[in-house]
Design a protein around this motif. Structure first.
Motif, short mmCIF file in Angstrom:
data_model
loop_
_atom_site.label_atom_id
_atom_site.label_comp_id
_atom_site.label_asym_id
_atom_site.label_seq_id
_atom_site.Cartn_x
_atom_site.Cartn_y
_atom_site.Cartn_z
N ARG A 9 0.85 -1.19 0.00
CA ARG A 9 0.00 0.00 0.00
C ARG A 9 0.90 1.25 0.00
N PRO A 10 0.54 2.28 -0.77
CA PRO A 10 1.36 3.49 -0.78
C PRO A 10 1.50 4.14 0.60
N GLU A 11 0.47 4.07 1.43
CA GLU A 11 0.50 4.75 2.71
C GLU A 11 1.46 4.12 3.72
N VAL A 12 1.90 2.87 3.48
CA VAL A 12 2.84 2.25 4.42
C VAL A 12 4.29 2.42 3.98
N PHE A 13 4.49 3.00 2.79
CA PHE A 13 5.86 3.12 2.28
C PHE A 13 6.82 3.86 3.21
N PRO A 14 6.43 4.98 3.84
CA PRO A 14 7.41 5.65 4.71
C PRO A 14 7.96 4.73 5.82
N SER A 31 7.87 1.58 -8.32
CA SER A 31 6.95 1.87 -9.41
C SER A 31 5.55 2.05 -8.84
N GLU A 32 4.83 3.02 -9.36
CA GLU A 32 3.42 3.17 -9.00
C GLU A 32 2.63 2.25 -9.93
N ILE A 33 1.83 1.37 -9.34
CA ILE A 33 1.07 0.41 -10.13
C ILE A 33 -0.38 0.40 -9.66
N ALA A 34 -1.21 -0.30 -10.39
CA ALA A 34 -2.60 -0.53 -9.98
C ALA A 34 -2.86 -2.01 -10.18
N SER A 56 -6.83 -1.09 -7.41
CA SER A 56 -6.33 -0.34 -6.27
C SER A 56 -4.93 0.15 -6.56
N GLN A 57 -4.62 1.36 -6.12
CA GLN A 57 -3.28 1.91 -6.29
C GLN A 57 -2.33 1.22 -5.33
N GLU A 80 6.27 -3.91 8.72
CA GLU A 80 5.92 -2.52 8.44
C GLU A 80 4.80 -2.35 7.40
N ALA A 81 4.61 -3.33 6.52
CA ALA A 81 3.61 -3.18 5.46
C ALA A 81 2.26 -3.78 5.83
N SER A 82 2.18 -4.49 6.93
CA SER A 82 0.95 -5.18 7.29
C SER A 82 0.00 -4.25 8.05
N THR A 83 -1.23 -4.16 7.55
CA THR A 83 -2.29 -3.46 8.28
C THR A 83 -3.29 -4.46 8.84
N GLY A 84 -3.17 -5.72 8.40
CA GLY A 84 -4.11 -6.74 8.82
C GLY A 84 -5.37 -6.79 7.97
N GLU A 85 -5.43 -5.96 6.94
CA GLU A 85 -6.60 -5.89 6.06
C GLU A 85 -6.30 -6.54 4.72
N VAL A 86 -7.36 -6.95 4.02
CA VAL A 86 -7.21 -7.46 2.66
C VAL A 86 -6.59 -6.36 1.81
N GLY A 87 -5.62 -6.72 0.96
CA GLY A 87 -4.99 -5.73 0.09
C GLY A 87 -3.65 -5.24 0.60
N ASP A 88 -3.10 -5.90 1.64
CA ASP A 88 -1.78 -5.48 2.15
C ASP A 88 -0.67 -5.74 1.14
N GLY A 89 -0.84 -6.70 0.25
CA GLY A 89 0.15 -6.91 -0.80
C GLY A 89 0.76 -8.29 -0.79
N LYS A 90 1.85 -8.41 -1.51
CA LYS A 90 2.55 -9.68 -1.70
C LYS A 90 4.05 -9.43 -1.76
N ILE A 91 4.81 -10.50 -1.49
CA ILE A 91 6.27 -10.48 -1.63
C ILE A 91 6.63 -11.64 -2.56
N PHE A 92 7.46 -11.36 -3.56
CA PHE A 92 7.94 -12.38 -4.48
C PHE A 92 9.47 -12.39 -4.44
N ILE A 93 10.06 -13.57 -4.49
CA ILE A 93 11.52 -13.70 -4.43
C ILE A 93 11.97 -14.56 -5.60
N TYR A 94 12.93 -14.03 -6.38
CA TYR A 94 13.43 -14.71 -7.56
C TYR A 94 14.95 -14.87 -7.48
#
Length: 113
Positions: A9-14, A31-34, A56-57, A80-94
């Motif tokens: 989520r953009p709001e957790v970036f700081p 990158s800003e994505i949707a 969602s942005q 730091e990125a978890s709000t506990g709500e749906v839409g917190d995001g994903k992490i991918f490792i390559y």
């Protein structure tokens, strides 16, 4: 070496940026994505007219790091990125085969420091 991509989520970036800096991680691309996933679309309002926002942005963070830094970065992202709500995001490792710094032509881990 590994490439870590995180959709947040953009709001957790700081808070994420500060946590990464404390771990000594200062090199990343943003990158800003949707996107769409389990998070429901929202209804927006523009000049008195409502409209459906299907996507969602989000921010996509990308980092190429030594293997030893992967778990500390994951820990920061999960904390730091978890709000506990749906839409917190994903992490991918390559896996990353090779890195080359164009300016100096350095190869491997030294190219990403």
């Amino acid at each position: 070496m590994k490439k870590i991509e995180a959709i947040i989520r953009p709001e957790v970036f700081p808070q994420v940026r500060e946590g990464l800096a404390l771990e000594g991680i200062d090199g990343l691309s943003i990158s800003e994505i949707a996107g769409a996933g389990r998070q429901e679309g929202k209804i927006g309002l523009f000049r008195g007219n409502s409209f459906s926002m299907e996507f969602s942005q989000k921010l996509k963070l990308e980092m190429v790091v030594d293997n030893a830094k992967v778990q500390p970065i994951i820990d920061v992202l999960l904390r730091e990125a978890s709000t506990g709500e749906v839409g917190d995001g994903k992490i991918f490792i390559y896996p990353v085969e090779q890195a080359i710094r164009i300016r100096t032509k350095e190869l491997g881990s030294i190219a990403i420091d």
